[in-house]
Scaffold this motif. Sequence first.
Motif: not given
Length: 463
Positions: A52-59, A17-20
């Motif tokens: 997105e963290v809750s939906i896709h569970h990134p590593k 998950l990339l955030v900027d």
Amino acid sequence: MALQTAPNNLVQNQTILLVDDDHDLLKLFSMRLKASGYDVIAVDSGEKALVEVSIHHPKVVITDLRMDGMDGMALFNAIHKINSSLPVIILTAHGTIPEAIEATKQGVFGFITKPFDPKQLLEQIQRAMTVSVGDSHAADENDATTQAWRKSIITQSPAMEELLSQANMVAGSDASVFIHGQSGTGKELLAKAVHAASPRRDRPFVAVNCAAIPEHLLESELFGHVKGAFTGAAGNYEGLFKAADGGTIFLDEIGDMPLSLQVKLLRVLQERQIRPVGSTRSTYVDVRIISATHCDIDEEVRLGNFREDLYYRLNVVMLELPALAERRQDIPLLAKHFLEKLAKDSSTKVKSFAPEAMEMLMTAPWPGNIRQLQNVVEQSFALCPSPVVPARLVLKALRGKSGEVMPLTEAKRQFEYDYLLKLLQLTSGNVSQAARLASRNRTEFYKLLHRHSLNPAVFKTRR
């Protein structure tokens, strides 16, 4: 300069998950990571990242430090309230050594300043991926294999994902695990998952309910006995600890173990030896112990009902299972799973819950947790005459468990449904006959059946 391509076995099914809030940089960075083989979800704010963290569970999460609204550190703190083991790497053009030190003190996995060194960043991502999946060995396996250990646990709850992440991490060690949770939350399933994720997975998993075995038999069941040790001991018996040798023994309801036996269990933990009842010789056993209880074990220790030294031996790592009411997003998944399993095992074609029925399941209090949900689904399935489970059947099943007083409107609807059900059963689905018995014409009677989603044809097939 392009990022180096990571080995495929490390990047398969690994999501970053990339955030900027810099859209140009977000696009460029995303493109480069995808070129390195990673799946990338790119968002321009911390608020969107939390969704997105809750939906896709990134590593792994990589975030800019300075952003409008929620900044990188605020995002990190919010993520760690959901999943404290999810690695977060922070990027910034304003990085300073004090900021980096402070960030890592708070648990940030990595801190890299812009313009970043691609090789250094890729190395950090690979290390973060390894931590996220538990160990380097797991990272070498494909995703289906790495998830096989938890296949029996159905969830999309962040709290459960956090718990499973902890379980996976502790599985690699031999540390004693203590599981606490209300009755019906799935303590044995979690214990089996820890065993399946551990190096002992190919050895036995033995479950013992300490509350279900009479006190005078529990010692013999756990540690075995020799022939003639007591009346009825016609031969030697190795006991359940020996049966679990090399594997895992799960002691459920450990809080109900009598004090006299707690002393002997403590000796097993300290010396790794058991002594069968009636024997003068001890035997070495290599067993990992996972224990569980629904009761307040701290209170039991305070009251003197449970040995404090044993408690600390058993409780090296505690896993706290949330109640079903604390993971309501899992209710549709679990209800669907139980319904499909019941339909598979029978010829009845019940396929789904009516929207009102599912809403009722979602809002019920569930004092009996998943076990109660399973019973409600099973009862609703058994009484359902149509492919869709109506709300009234769910309400009936719930009321039977909770003793809830039904509102008058619902009581009238329930009576009407039960009345129509009996008529259809009595007449084997003959609508004309049922309508006569109810003193209604066929049109009115069909309207009543439609209102309650009752299909008379189903009763004809059951004749």
